[in-house]
Design a protein around this motif. Structure first.
Motif: not given
Length: 461
Positions: A239-245
């Motif tokens: 929900r913080d608008l990010t995609v993380k790898i």
């Protein structure tokens, strides 16, 4: 109670007994003596005949008989409904579905299996089931709940959980699993507590926490394991608008980018590309290594709940059972997939064709200026509330919804093949099947359904 000139329906002795029971009922209802006297004269009842206690009659016999008729009528309605369901199942035998969908031969009915109307058994977890996954090869299912529980069940010994742990202090939003190169089963759980956790599972020792991945600043919505060369990566969206790898060996976040302007609810990954769905009602394609946004699908009117990529198989892996939308296309060899599916709170499921990005040697892929929008191929309409989850098995698409139903669709024709109208008493959050588009080695006749009422319904062949 016939009068003169009317045809007599009952024999005299039965008519007399009926008159007595009606008289008893009127008397029990508190009728005055004048009315009772008139009834005795009309029906020729003596004072002894009109006294139920003296004759040993049940004064409430008429009420009991009437209630038994109502119960019998309800039973007839239930049996008629059951017969209708069984008739529908007979009409949708796997061999017939295979012919309709242009699927496999009757020699391999497992690929064209569609569950019967009623679940084989049910498991009660006592809290809303938010995600379910099947073990890749063993008869085990893993479930997570909105109270933070992570549970494993043996499908052949389901009276008690095989293992259970309090994985998070707040609700778990998703579950992902993968078999490692060493043969171990690794799981990831994402939660409303802003954390993502990695676990190892063995039947003997249960769940063992490996590490906690902390970097998101809001609810973590979903995770997905992806192999990249010798590395095992984990993708998360939030929900913080990010995609993380994340690198699962070290726990380091190796990449973070923002594909949407609102809550990123769902993602799926294929090679170097990721498809995401968001509260901004769009589906987007990004190149995760560079973070470049490449194209988008705009058709949904409400938040997108789930996206699913249909990866292409190499020509050597093709067989007669292969899904039409996963056949190899040389033009898409760099992208490794051509189609994806999304479902949304607008009650719709959409099959998209993804445009090819602009490929420049030695540079990250760029948006194609001639085509930046996904092409809508099919819209699957039928659900009357939010569509929560979708899975593909053979040529069939399974979907579940807040309308408490499950639907099975023919991906080729777009036809709804079967509906389970009351698959649960509550909103259905998630479902799981062995999916050949995920390249699973084992394709079992299993369908798992989890709902907000805490129940998991299991459909088996």
């Amino acid at each position: 109670m016939s009068s003169a000139g009317q045809q007599q329906i009952l024999p005299l002795h039965q008519q007399l007994e009926l008159n007595k029971t009606v008289y008893d009922y009127v008397q029990c209802c508190g009728a005055d003596e004048a009315l009772l006297l008139q009834l005795r004269k009309l029906w020729g009842l003596s004072k002894i005949d009109s006294d139920a206690k003296a004759c040993g009659r049940d004064s409430k016999l008429l009420v009991k008989k009437w209630n038994s008729i109502i119960r019998l009528h309800r039973k007839i309605i239930d049996l008629e409904h059951k017969c209708k369901q069984l008739s529908e199942e007979l009409e949708l035998l796997p061999s017939e579905l295979s012919k309709e969908a242009g699927g496999t031969s009757t020699g391999d009915q497992n690929v064209t299996w569609i569950p019967r109307t009623n679940a084989t058994f049910q498991v009660d977890l006592g809290a809303s089931v938010t995600d379910i996954k099947l073990h890749p090869s063993l008869p085990l299912m893993f479930l997570v709940t909105d109270q933070g529980k992570l549970v494993a069940y043996d499908l052949f010994s389901r009276t008690m959980p095989l293992h259970s742990t309090q994985a998070h202090m707040k609700g778990i939003t998703s579950l992902s699993l993968v078999e490692t190169v060493e043969g171990l089963l690794m799981l990831s759980t994402t939660s409303k507590d802003l954390q993502c956790k990695l676990w190892e599972f063995t039947e003997e020792d249960g769940f063992r926490s490996i590490r906690m991945l902390s970097s998101h600043e809001h609810i973590v919505s979903q995770s997905r394991f992806v192999r990249s060369g010798a590395d095992l990566l984990l993708f998360t969206c939030s929900r913080d608008l990010t995609v993380k790898i994340w690198d699962t060996k070290t726990g380091w976040c190796i990449k973070s980018f923002q594909p949407h302007t609102e809550w990123v609810r769902t993602l799926d990954v294929c090679g170097e590309y990721v498809v995401t769905g968001s509260n901004d009602c769009s589906v987007r394609l990004s190149h995760w290594k560079s973070g470049n946004g490449l194209s988008m699908g705009i058709q949904h009117d409400f938040p997108v709940e789930r996206v699913l990529i249909l990866p292409m198989f190499e020509p050597t892996e093709c067989d007669e059972h292969q899904l039409e939308y996963t056949k190899f296309d040389p033009d898409y060899s760099t992208l490794k997939f051509k189609y994806c599916i999304s479902c949304s709170r607008d009650n719709l499921i959409i099959l998209w064709k993804v445009p090819l990005p602009k490929i420049i040697p030695h540079r990250p892929p760029q948006p194609n200026p001639l085509q930046t929008n996904f092409e809508k191929i099919k819209i699957f309409k039928g659900h009357t509330s939010w569509v929560r989850d979708i899975k593909v098995r053979g040529n069939f698409l399974f979907s579940c919804s807040d309308d408490r139903s499950i639907r099975c669709w023919d991906l080729i024709t777009g036809q709804c093949l079967k509906v389970w109208p009351e698959a649960s008493r509550g909103f259905i959050n998630c479902l799981s099947v062995d999916s050949d588009v995920s390249n699973d080695k084992l394709l079992r006749s299993l369908l798992l359904v989890g709902s907000i009422d805490g129940k998991c319904n299991v459909f088996m062949k």
